[in-house]
Write a protein that holds these residues in place. Structure first.
Motif, PDB file in Angstrom:
ATOM      1  N   HIS A 222       0.830  -1.205   0.000  1.00 37.03           N
ATOM      2  CA  HIS A 222       0.000   0.000   0.000  1.00 37.03           C
ATOM      3  C   HIS A 222       0.870   1.263   0.000  1.00 37.03           C
ATOM      4  O   HIS A 222       0.575   2.222  -0.711  1.00 37.03           O
ATOM      5  N   HIS A 223       1.945   1.242   0.777  1.00 41.97           N
ATOM      6  CA  HIS A 223       2.856   2.389   0.817  1.00 41.97           C
ATOM      7  C   HIS A 223       3.566   2.574  -0.518  1.00 41.97           C
ATOM      8  O   HIS A 223       3.741   3.703  -0.992  1.00 41.97           O
ATOM      9  N   VAL A 224       3.972   1.460  -1.129  1.00 37.11           N
ATOM     10  CA  VAL A 224       4.649   1.514  -2.429  1.00 37.11           C
ATOM     11  C   VAL A 224       3.712   2.112  -3.481  1.00 37.11           C
ATOM     12  O   VAL A 224       4.081   3.029  -4.221  1.00 37.11           O
ATOM     13  N   ILE A 225       2.483   1.618  -3.538  1.00 37.10           N
ATOM     14  CA  ILE A 225       1.510   2.102  -4.525  1.00 37.10           C
ATOM     15  C   ILE A 225       1.171   3.564  -4.274  1.00 37.10           C
ATOM     16  O   ILE A 225       1.065   4.354  -5.217  1.00 37.10           O
ATOM     17  N   ALA A 226       1.021   3.957  -3.016  1.00 36.02           N
ATOM     18  CA  ALA A 226       0.727   5.364  -2.698  1.00 36.02           C
ATOM     19  C   ALA A 226       1.852   6.270  -3.199  1.00 36.02           C
ATOM     20  O   ALA A 226       1.595   7.341  -3.762  1.00 36.02           O
ATOM     21  N   CYS A 227       3.082   5.848  -3.017  1.00 35.15           N
ATOM     22  CA  CYS A 227       4.233   6.623  -3.494  1.00 35.15           C
ATOM     23  C   CYS A 227       4.214   6.708  -5.022  1.00 35.15           C
ATOM     24  O   CYS A 227       4.414   7.787  -5.592  1.00 35.15           O
ATOM     25  N   LEU A 228       3.944   5.593  -5.676  1.00 36.29           N
ATOM     26  CA  LEU A 228       3.901   5.587  -7.138  1.00 36.29           C
ATOM     27  C   LEU A 228       2.770   6.469  -7.665  1.00 36.29           C
ATOM     28  O   LEU A 228       2.940   7.177  -8.653  1.00 36.29           O
ATOM     29  N   GLN A 229       1.613   6.438  -7.005  1.00 32.96           N
ATOM     30  CA  GLN A 229       0.480   7.254  -7.444  1.00 32.96           C
ATOM     31  C   GLN A 229       0.822   8.735  -7.377  1.00 32.96           C
ATOM     32  O   GLN A 229       0.356   9.525  -8.193  1.00 32.96           O
ATOM     33  N   GLU A 230       1.652   9.107  -6.417  1.00 31.75           N
ATOM     34  CA  GLU A 230       2.046  10.501  -6.275  1.00 31.75           C
ATOM     35  C   GLU A 230       2.968  10.953  -7.408  1.00 31.75           C
ATOM     36  O   GLU A 230       2.876  12.076  -7.874  1.00 31.75           O
ATOM     37  N   HIS A 231       3.842  10.063  -7.854  1.00 34.30           N
ATOM     38  CA  HIS A 231       4.864  10.436  -8.837  1.00 34.30           C
ATOM     39  C   HIS A 231       4.618   9.905 -10.248  1.00 34.30           C
ATOM     40  O   HIS A 231       5.212  10.417 -11.202  1.00 34.30           O
ATOM     41  N   ALA A 232       3.789   8.881 -10.369  1.00 36.23           N
ATOM     42  CA  ALA A 232       3.467   8.310 -11.680  1.00 36.23           C
ATOM     43  C   ALA A 232       2.090   7.657 -11.601  1.00 36.23           C
ATOM     44  O   ALA A 232       1.982   6.428 -11.517  1.00 36.23           O
ATOM     45  N   PRO A 233       1.030   8.471 -11.580  1.00 35.11           N
ATOM     46  CA  PRO A 233      -0.316   7.930 -11.421  1.00 35.11           C
ATOM     47  C   PRO A 233      -0.623   6.852 -12.455  1.00 35.11           C
ATOM     48  O   PRO A 233      -0.249   6.970 -13.625  1.00 35.11           O
ATOM     49  N   GLY A 234      -1.271   5.791 -11.992  1.00 37.40           N
ATOM     50  CA  GLY A 234      -1.620   4.697 -12.888  1.00 37.40           C
ATOM     51  C   GLY A 234      -2.406   3.622 -12.168  1.00 37.40           C
ATOM     52  O   GLY A 234      -2.699   3.731 -10.981  1.00 37.40           O
ATOM     53  N   ASP A 235      -2.756   2.592 -12.906  1.00 42.11           N
ATOM     54  CA  ASP A 235      -3.502   1.458 -12.373  1.00 42.11           C
ATOM     55  C   ASP A 235      -2.505   0.324 -12.161  1.00 42.11           C
ATOM     56  O   ASP A 235      -2.107  -0.342 -13.118  1.00 42.11           O
ATOM     57  N   TYR A 236      -2.081   0.129 -10.930  1.00 40.40           N
ATOM     58  CA  TYR A 236      -1.000  -0.811 -10.640  1.00 40.40           C
ATOM     59  C   TYR A 236      -1.514  -2.113 -10.034  1.00 40.40           C
ATOM     60  O   TYR A 236      -2.456  -2.116  -9.254  1.00 40.40           O
ATOM     61  N   ALA A 237      -0.852  -3.199 -10.415  1.00 39.13           N
ATOM     62  CA  ALA A 237      -1.147  -4.526  -9.871  1.00 39.13           C
ATOM     63  C   ALA A 237       0.170  -5.103  -9.358  1.00 39.13           C
ATOM     64  O   ALA A 237       0.873  -5.815 -10.075  1.00 39.13           O
TER      65      ALA A 237
END
Length: 87
Positions: free
Chosen positions: A29-44
């Motif tokens: 969840h922390h990894v995805i939150a960080c990614l959403q901040e810098h590279a928004p997308g639909d991650y799996a």
């Protein structure tokens, strides 16, 4: 961070980031939150436990647009409290 990503890759490109950290259910969840901040997308994310279960690795494919963008993501993921290594 001074890398040679721009010499090795053509941007934009998809890069798989492998984040290794403490075995905590919040790590992905922390990894995805960080990614959403810098590279928004639909991650799996793909999560795998270590052999002893003390650590988890989270692998995520991210679309990066430049050398600086990739370096920023590496830097920001490494700052997360639960993270130990970013590959």
């Amino acid at each position: 961070m001074d890398t040679r990503f721009d010499e090795l890759l053509d941007f934009p490109t998809h890069q798989t980031f492998k984040v290794m950290g403490v075995a905590d259910e919040q790590l992905p969840h922390h990894v995805i939150a960080c990614l959403q901040e810098h590279a928004p997308g639909d991650y799996a994310p793909s999560v795998k436990p270590s052999s002893k279960g003390n650590y988890h690795s989270v692998s995520v494919s991210v679309r990066v647009t430049s050398k600086e963008h990739m370096e920023l993501i590496y830097t920001e993921l490494a700052k997360l409290e639960l993270v130990r290594v970013v590959l």
